[in-house]
Design a protein around this motif. Structure first.
Motif, mmCIF file in Angstrom:
data_model
loop_
_atom_site.group_PDB
_atom_site.id
_atom_site.type_symbol
_atom_site.label_atom_id
_atom_site.label_comp_id
_atom_site.label_asym_id
_atom_site.label_seq_id
_atom_site.Cartn_x
_atom_site.Cartn_y
_atom_site.Cartn_z
ATOM 1 N N VAL A 144 0.868 -1.174 0.000
ATOM 2 C CA VAL A 144 0.000 0.000 0.000
ATOM 3 C C VAL A 144 0.906 1.225 0.000
ATOM 4 O O VAL A 144 1.760 1.376 0.879
ATOM 5 C CB VAL A 144 -0.929 0.026 1.232
ATOM 6 N N VAL A 145 0.747 2.072 -0.994
ATOM 7 C CA VAL A 145 1.522 3.305 -1.094
ATOM 8 C C VAL A 145 0.585 4.454 -0.750
ATOM 9 O O VAL A 145 -0.376 4.722 -1.481
ATOM 10 C CB VAL A 145 2.112 3.493 -2.495
ATOM 11 N N ILE A 146 0.843 5.132 0.363
ATOM 12 C CA ILE A 146 -0.031 6.226 0.785
ATOM 13 C C ILE A 146 0.558 7.565 0.375
ATOM 14 O O ILE A 146 1.761 7.700 0.155
ATOM 15 C CB ILE A 146 -0.287 6.204 2.309
ATOM 16 N N GLY A 147 -0.321 8.567 0.251
ATOM 17 C CA GLY A 147 0.111 9.901 -0.119
ATOM 18 C C GLY A 147 0.937 10.560 0.972
ATOM 19 O O GLY A 147 0.854 10.203 2.149
ATOM 20 N N SER A 148 1.703 11.555 0.589
ATOM 21 C CA SER A 148 2.642 12.197 1.497
ATOM 22 C C SER A 148 1.981 12.750 2.753
ATOM 23 O O SER A 148 2.594 12.786 3.820
ATOM 24 C CB SER A 148 3.369 13.327 0.762
ATOM 25 N N PHE A 149 0.702 13.146 2.651
ATOM 26 C CA PHE A 149 0.052 13.813 3.776
ATOM 27 C C PHE A 149 -1.071 12.988 4.401
ATOM 28 O O PHE A 149 -1.819 13.490 5.235
ATOM 29 C CB PHE A 149 -0.484 15.171 3.310
ATOM 30 N N SER A 151 -2.867 10.097 6.748
ATOM 31 C CA SER A 151 -2.682 9.473 8.056
ATOM 32 C C SER A 151 -2.702 7.960 7.896
ATOM 33 O O SER A 151 -3.641 7.404 7.324
ATOM 34 C CB SER A 151 -3.805 9.913 9.006
ATOM 35 N N VAL A 152 -1.684 7.292 8.423
ATOM 36 C CA VAL A 152 -1.607 5.839 8.306
ATOM 37 C C VAL A 152 -2.813 5.184 8.964
ATOM 38 O O VAL A 152 -3.475 4.321 8.385
ATOM 39 C CB VAL A 152 -0.304 5.303 8.935
ATOM 40 N N VAL A 169 4.075 1.975 2.570
ATOM 41 C CA VAL A 169 5.157 2.916 2.284
ATOM 42 C C VAL A 169 4.525 4.260 1.944
ATOM 43 O O VAL A 169 3.534 4.325 1.209
ATOM 44 C CB VAL A 169 6.048 2.432 1.119
ATOM 45 N N ARG A 170 5.111 5.325 2.467
ATOM 46 C CA ARG A 170 4.649 6.682 2.158
ATOM 47 C C ARG A 170 5.485 7.238 1.010
ATOM 48 O O ARG A 170 6.704 7.174 1.032
ATOM 49 C CB ARG A 170 4.795 7.578 3.392
ATOM 50 N N VAL A 348 2.901 11.217 9.532
ATOM 51 C CA VAL A 348 1.522 11.635 9.822
ATOM 52 C C VAL A 348 0.852 10.397 10.392
ATOM 53 O O VAL A 348 0.503 9.485 9.645
ATOM 54 C CB VAL A 348 0.778 12.108 8.549
ATOM 55 N N PRO A 349 0.707 10.301 11.727
ATOM 56 C CA PRO A 349 0.241 9.059 12.358
ATOM 57 C C PRO A 349 -1.129 8.629 11.833
ATOM 58 O O PRO A 349 -1.406 7.466 11.682
ATOM 59 C CB PRO A 349 0.169 9.422 13.843
#
Length: 349
Positions: A144-149, A151-152, A169-170, A348-349
């Motif tokens: 899963v690739v999340i956006g830079s901003f 929250s996980v 991964v962010r 970003v928790p």
């Protein structure tokens, strides 16, 4: 000197000018746009004459806007488009035809390595060490690739991710989460010099950099269009979305992910994503696959990737390229020291 700019979804703007003592001289704006009343063209040319050659797009556009009466209509173009054409004439902004692009075909790598390569390639393009580059992703494990901003904890269900063996991964760009299993999406990154999007807002740069892929989709039988801010859709709904990062060093990263054949049930177990949001990704029910690219084209994923690369090559000057050993080594270093670390992933928790 002459500069041209084609407004996305609009008309061509051309500007012929000279430079005299650091000022614009003999400015002549032309194009296939519409302008009412006709006399306003003279007002535009007069407003630009005498402007500093160092004036940015906003200053040039402001001069045009300030010189026009309230009843003047610019149809198919904008004051900003005139400013971009002027900057191109002066060599301070560039167009697609000013560049030759490296194209890197899909190569199977750890997906986290692709995330890191976005940063590595952007650095090199900004430094002039690599030409503008289009590269297609392929990968050998789920992620899963999340956006830079993002929250996980708001985006990812830890139990679902652990149950299916999927890491998080962010990336460096904003936007939403990418659910990536081998073969389930079509993903590419385009890295260009900032000069190519000079004067364009983020929204306009998204559509500008997506123009080629709209044509590439038509080549595989999909009639698609751009949906602000960053989505690509067909008559059947959303196909994919884009994310972007502008680096201060002088490069723009623009990447796009399109759903090819996603296990919707598994995605819902891993991502905290609602049924309503799922409805614009090709399905009304989670109990089926999200497959707009597979179902609408009837093509294999590899065939679509090859067609996309061919479409880009027909449109622009390209050279087939590959990653260097140094690039892969630097990307691995970034994975180890940044992208795979809890400090980055959970910033970003």
């Amino acid at each position: 000197m002459r500069g041209e700019y084609k407004v996305p979804g609009g008309k061509l703007v051309a500007v012929d000018l000279e430079e005299v003592d650091g000022r614009l001289a003999r400015v002549s704006v032309s194009g296939d746009f519409f302008l009412e009343p006709d006399e306003a063209l003279g007002d535009i040319n007069a407003a630009l004459t005498g402007m500093s050659v160092d004036a940015g797009v906003e200053q040039l556009a402001g001069a045009v806007t300030g010189a026009l009466a309230a009843d003047v209509s610019l149809i198919g173009f904008t004051a900003e488009s005139i400013g971009i054409a002027i900057r191109r004439a002066l060599g301070k902004a560039t167009g697609w035809d000013d560049h030759a692009f490296d194209v890197i075909p899909a190569r199977v790598l750890d997906p986290a390595l692709h995330v890191a390569l976005d940063e590595v390639i952007a650095r090199e393009v900004a430094a002039g060490e690599r030409p503008p580059t289009l590269r297609f992703w392929d990968w050998d494990s789920p992620l899963v690739v999340i956006g830079s901003f993002q929250s996980v904890r708001n985006e990812v269900d830890p139990d679902g991710a652990e149950r299916h063996g999927i890491d998080v991964v962010r990336r460096v760009s904003g936007g939403g989460a990418m659910f990536m299993e081998p073969g389930n999406t079509i993903t590419y990154s385009l890295v260009v010099p900032t000069s190519l999007v000079e004067g364009l807002s983020f929204e306009r740069s998204y559509s500008f950099l997506d123009e080629w892929v709209i044509e590439a989709l038509a080549d595989v039988g999909v009639t698609a269009h751009f949906v602000p801010l960053n989505d690509i859709a067909s008559d059947h709904g959303k196909i994919g979305g884009a994310a972007q990062k502008r680096f201060a060093s002088g490069a723009v990263l623009h990447h796009v992910t399109m759903a090819y054949d996603i296990d919707a049930d598994k995605m819902l177990e891993v991502l905290r994503i609602g049924r309503e949001k799922m409805s614009d990704k090709g399905t009304k029910s989670a109990n089926k696959r999200v497959d707009p690219m597979r179902s609408q084209t009837g093509m294999t994923r590899d065939a679509i990737l090859e067609s996309f690369a061919a479409s880009f090559a027909r449109r622009y000057r390209t050279t087939v390229s590959d990653y260097t050993d140094a690039e892969l080594a630097e990307a691995q270093r970034l994975v180890d020291e940044k992208f795979a670390t809890p400090g980055w992933t959970h910033r970003v928790p």
